[in-house]
Design an enzyme around this catalytic site. Structure first.
Site, PDB file in Angstrom:
ATOM      1  N   PRO A 256       0.808  -1.232   0.000  1.00 45.50           N
ATOM      2  CA  PRO A 256       0.000   0.000   0.000  1.00 45.50           C
ATOM      3  C   PRO A 256       0.835   1.273   0.000  1.00 45.50           C
ATOM      4  O   PRO A 256       1.925   1.323   0.565  1.00 45.50           O
ATOM      5  CB  PRO A 256      -0.750  -0.104   1.328  1.00 45.50           C
ATOM      6  N   ASP A 257       0.309   2.290  -0.638  1.00 50.43           N
ATOM      7  CA  ASP A 257       0.854   3.629  -0.472  1.00 50.43           C
ATOM      8  C   ASP A 257       0.423   4.114   0.923  1.00 50.43           C
ATOM      9  O   ASP A 257      -0.394   3.481   1.591  1.00 50.43           O
ATOM     10  CB  ASP A 257       0.298   4.545  -1.579  1.00 50.43           C
TER      11      ASP A 257
END
Ligand SMILES: *[C@@H]1O[C@H](CO)[C@@H](O)[C@H](O)[C@H]1NC(C)=O
Ligand SMILES: *[C@@H]1O[C@H](CO)[C@@H](O)[C@H](O)[C@H]1NC(C)=O
Ligand SMILES: *[C@@H]1O[C@H](CO)[C@@H](O)[C@H](O)[C@H]1NC(C)=O
Ligand SMILES: *[C@@H]1O[C@H](CO)[C@@H](O)[C@H](O)[C@H]1NC(C)=O
Ligand SMILES: *[C@@H]1O[C@H](CO)[C@@H](O)[C@H](O)[C@H]1NC(C)=O
Ligand SMILES: *[C@@H]1O[C@H](CO)[C@@H](O)[C@H](O)[C@H]1NC(C)=O
Ligand SMILES: *[C@@H]1O[C@H](CO)[C@@H](O)[C@H](O)[C@H]1NC(C)=O
Ligand SMILES: *[C@@H]1O[C@H](CO)[C@@H](O)[C@H](O)[C@H]1NC(C)=O
Ligand SMILES: *[C@@H]1O[C@H](CO)[C@@H](O)[C@H](O)[C@H]1NC(C)=O
Ligand SMILES: *[C@@H]1O[C@H](CO)[C@@H](O)[C@H](O)[C@H]1NC(C)=O
Ligand SMILES: *[C@@H]1O[C@H](CO)[C@@H](O)[C@H](O)[C@H]1NC(C)=O
Ligand SMILES: *[C@@H]1O[C@H](CO)[C@@H](O)[C@H](O)[C@H]1NC(C)=O
Length: 788
Positions: A256-257
């Site tokens: 994930p960012d």
């Protein structure tokens, strides 16, 4: 992204909502739905490794921790930002950034830069790189992150992604292609807004490059911070399990960012493979397994996906270096500077060139050269000034710009500026060289000028007996020009070169005036403008007094030029992206003709900002109502006159195109509407098979050797509901004077397919396809048709 360091710090624990808790069984690697091809061996190793682990060891892996078990050990992958160089590190190279690299249209350069950059990451002890970037794709020209990305054309972006993934893989790096998906702007990205696009648009535009990346062996994908259809990208089963893992057969890990994960079960079930140790503890995940909210099979799948890239990249050989400290010296740069200079020069596009009366490019030992604009020289502090667009510094960088900002920012150990390279050139050529490296400089002199054109006689107002001893130009004197060597030497004592420093005076007294402009942006904020009033005034001011004004632009995205491009004295325009540490040398190589320009535009330069179809979205719901019609697809569909079309770029020579022929390479394949092959990395295998071949001959008809990017555009039958034409091939060929060469385009099944939303499949429409070949999207030189 800087997510990985903060993952463990997330404190809130939010259990998954009750909706959509099912993991998509078909997305598990163990489902056997995907023929893993070149990942098969790595999969075998990964599965065998994970089979020996306890659940708590698996949880360590998926949350980025290391462990030493009785018989097994795991060292977490070392993750780092950057792609065109290591973010925040001493003694490394600043490579050609994404937008400039794509502008070369050169598959070898794409591979070479990624391999060289990957080698530096590897030697500094990093093995999971947050890049390359194909999201943003380039929906809007104001998008701040465009310099890291490739092109709004999905075909060009896809090929660039495939070549760079292969280059980095070859250096022992796991690449995390990002950001998945529809992550097209920086504004409100942390709010976050929702990108809403229809199925056809998603497939034909935004998902397209990820298929190429997956096929090329991309081992990781980073999902974005934003929502898609109202669900966070990293928690969307449709997006990650459906599109990426099932449809593209992606075998690696999804990470994930920042803030991309907000739940325990929903994120894991959706397909996120790497996440926060707050959301994913052994207790939480085992409780989920116990009551059916989560599955053991999915946990195993997550662990396998986290280690498969490690085996694929050969990191299990025990030889990779440990992670370096930020300031530690290691000899990693090898001959990379030379490559960066070459690729930078090959990326520049000559958009205008008027050689009438000896003007324009290339320069041929000009006697008097003047340089204008802050972009020509170094900024006052550097090279690694922490600059950011998130502050108030505006869209112009007060110095030579060769990198964007944010997590993609290059770590320059030095920066070659145009000023430096031009000075050396002037010394070698015996040129009179002047500069005003400011966009808005106003002379303190109140004198009026009487010179011009190089060499009028000294004015009588000069006091020939005033010998102050100063050797630099005295702006308060009122000496006229002595440029060109005219005049009595004594009369110039104390006045340097006698020309009062002002835009007009320098411009008037020059054989060529070089005006340098930039536009900057990066992670965190979008662009505020597509042109700049101060810089445009500068160009016009110079051109009003200099009949050979050459403009050089380095920009993060489309930069408008209509404010001055038709000025009769603007004889040439050289245009490029972020060139990296050798920027000045690369530019000057082209200005002086050591390198014949061959870069082509990767997006369209419109005449007016209002011509572009999509602005930055400032609301919570961002509907991609333009569908697939971005950049040239939009301008063509609406018959809008543009300043410079997608694919445009001139050369110092000319090319002649022969007639185009097209033939079916595989009639049997073409008789099937849908692909029939096995599901493998990137999708159905036969989508990548050649079905049509297009051929022509191209000759160098000019006076110097040169390189042309020959482009293939395909028009589909109406039933396919496609843009008027789309790039579906390009070949870069080098030709000596009078030489010619056959150019062959291999058209794959997917290149003539459209997304059939009913069948949920790539389909070939029956009818007439037109294959046009040209030097840009609007300079088509010939075509051939085939009925399919
Ligand atoms: C999980 O999938 C099965 C089979 O598709 C379905 O019957 C079940 O309702 C799903 N469970 C949840 C929680 O969505
Ligand atoms: C595992 O053992 C190695 C070698 O003794 C040591 O360097 C490393 O720090 C240990 N890792 C963990 C997570 O304990
Ligand atoms: C470790 O390996 C030994 C020897 O192969 C084996 O007997 C033992 O069961 C293993 N232990 C674990 C925890 O897998
Ligand atoms: C988003 O919604 C649109 C419109 O309903 C649909 O066509 C598309 O497939 C959806 N995409 C995803 C990834 O959910
Ligand atoms: C399963 O257990 C988890 C953890 O206690 C809980 O959050 C979740 O609501 C439970 N789900 C069901 C369907 O019981
Ligand atoms: C080139 O410059 C000459 C001289 O200024 C001008 O007359 C001519 O129109 C220009 N050509 C083009 C194509 O702009
Ligand atoms: C500029 O003007 C000078 C002086 O009139 C002339 O010699 C030169 O050819 C002109 N250059 C161009 C490019 O028009
Ligand atoms: C450029 O010149 C203006 C005055 O004309 C000045 O305000 C500005 O600070 C200068 N910029 C730089 C980078 O020197
Ligand atoms: C030139 O300088 C001399 C000596 O300083 C001074 O006497 C004279 O008036 C000056 N002439 C002019 C034209 O300024
Ligand atoms: C072009 O440059 C010449 C000086 O060489 C100048 O006299 C002329 O006015 C300029 N043209 C325009 C349109 O400004
Ligand atoms: C774009 O067009 C608008 C409306 O005609 C005009 O006001 C504006 O100045 C133009 N912008 C540029 C950069 O030319
Ligand atoms: C998006 O950004 C704009 C401009 O910064 C702001 O006015 C607006 O409130 C933001 N919208 C959301 C949904 O955060």
């Amino acid at each position: 992204m800087k997510a990985l360091v903060t993952l463990g710090a997330v404190s809130a624990l939010v259990a998954g909502s009750c909706a959509a808790l099912n993991s998509t069984a078909g997305a598990l690697l163990s489902s056997g739905n995907v023929d893993l091809g070149e990942y098969e061996v790595a999969y075998g190793k990964a599965k065998a490794f994970v089979a020996q682990l306890t659940n708590s060891q698996k949880v360590s892996i998926i949350t980025g921790s290391s462990f030493n078990g009785t018989n097994t050990t795991w060292t977490a992958l070392t993750n780092k930002d950057g792609f065109a160089g290591i973010n925040n590190q001493y003694y490394v190279s600043g490579f050609t950034m994404g937008n400039a690299l794509t502008q070369t249209w050169d598959r070898d350069h794409m591979y070479a830069i990624a391999k060289a950059s990957g080698r530096e990451f590897y030697l500094m002890g990093y093995n999971l790189v947050n890049g390359p970037v194909v999201g943003p794709l380039g929906r809007t020209p104001w998008g701040g992150r465009q310099p890291e990305a490739f092109s709004p054309d999905p075909y060009l972006s896809g090929i660039t992604l495939a070549r760079t993934v292969k280059g980095m893989n070859s250096a022992g790096i796991v690449t995390a292609g990002r950001h998945f998906l529809l992550n097209e702007q920086e504004t409100n990205r942390t709010s976050p807004y929702s990108s809403n696009a229809d199925d056809k648009t998603i497939h034909e535009l935004y998902l397209w490059p990820f298929a190429d990346g997956t096929r090329a062996g991309m081992g990781a994908v980073m999902c974005g911070m934003t929502q898609v259809n109202g669900t966070l990208s990293c928690e969307s089963s449709d997006l990650i399990s459906g599109l990426l893992k099932e449809e593209l057969g992606f075998p690696g890990l999804v990470l994930p960012d920042v803030n991309g994960q907000t739940t325990s079960y929903q994120s894991a079930n959706a397909g996120l493979d790497f996440g926060s140790s707050s959301y994913w503890t052994t207790a939480i995940l085992e409780a989920g397994i116990a009551n059916g909210t989560f599955t053991q099979a999915r946990l195993d799948d997550m662990a396998v996906r986290n280690v498969i890239g490690y085996y694929f990249a050969g990191l299990d050989n025990g030889e990779q270096p440990s992670e370096a400290d930020t300031t530690e010296y290691r000899s990693v740069r090898a001959g990379h500077a030379k490559l960066i200079r070459k690729v930078g020069a090959d990326s520049l596009s000559l958009l205008k060139n008027n050689n009438t009366n000896g003007g324009g490019l290339p320069l041929n030992t000009p006697m008097v050269v003047s340089v204008f604009g802050a972009h020509a020289g170094p900024c006052l502090v550097g090279p690694n000034q922490a600059f950011t667009v998130e502050g108030s510094s505006g869209d112009i960088y007060q110095g030579h710009l060769a990198s964007a900002t944010g997590s993609g920012q290059l770590s320059f150990s030095y920066l070659a500026t145009p000023f430096q390279a031009l000075s050396l050139r002037a010394a070698a050529d015996g040129t009179m060289f002047r500069w005003i490296m400011n966009d808005t400089y106003t002379s303190s002199s109140s004198s009026s000028m009487s010179g011009g054109g190089g060499g009028s006689m000294p004015s009588t107002s000069g006091n020939s007996t005033d010998s102050s001893g100063s050797s630099s130009g005295n702006s308060s004197s009122s000496m006229s020009t002595g440029g060109g060597g005219g005049g009595d030497a004594l009369s110039n004592l104390g006045t340097g070169t006698s020309v009062t420093p002002s835009f007009a005076a320098y411009a008037e007294d020059s054989d060529v005036c070089l005006v340098f402009l930039n536009a900057f942006s990066g992670e965190g904020a979008d662009r505020g403008e597509l042109y700049n009033a101060d810089q445009d005034t500068l160009v016009n001011t110079i051109a009003d007094s200099c009949n050979n004004t050459v403009v050089v632009i380095n920009t993060v995205g489309p930069r408008l030029v209509d404010q001055w491009i038709e000025h009769e004295n603007v004889t040439a325009l050289l245009y490029g992206g972020m060139l990296g540490q050798e920027s000045g040398n690369a530019i000057v190589d082209v200005l002086y003709g050591d390198v014949n320009p061959s870069g082509k535009l990767i997006n369209t330069i419109a005449k007016n900002e209002t011509d572009y179809p999509v602005e930055i979205c400032e609301t919570a719901q961002c509907n991609f109502t333009e569908g697939v019609h971005i950049d040239y697809r939009y301008f063509d569909a609406n018959n809008i006159t543009v300043r410079y079309p997608f694919g445009h770029g001139l050369s110092y020579t000319t090319f002649e195109y022969g007639s185009v022929s097209a033939s079916k390479s595989n009639g049997t394949a073409l008789s099937s509407t849908y692909p029939t092959g096995k599901m493998t990395l990137g999708g159905y295998a036969d989508l990548f098979d050649e079905v049509i071949s297009v051929t022509l001959s191209v000759a160098n008809s000019g006076a110097v050797a040169g390189t042309e990017v020959v482009q293939l555009y395909v028009a589909y039958p109406a039933a396919a509901q496609q843009p008027i034409r789309q790039l579906r091939g390009f070949e870069k060929i080098q030709l000596a004077v009078n030489a010619s060469s056959t150019v062959d385009f291999s058209v794959r099944r997917r290149d003539i397919s459209h997304w059939d939303v009913t069948a949920q499949q790539w389909a070939i429409a029956s009818g007439t396809y037109t294959f046009s070949v040209g030097s840009s999207s609007r300079d088509l030189r010939g075509s051939a048709t085939l009925v399919i």
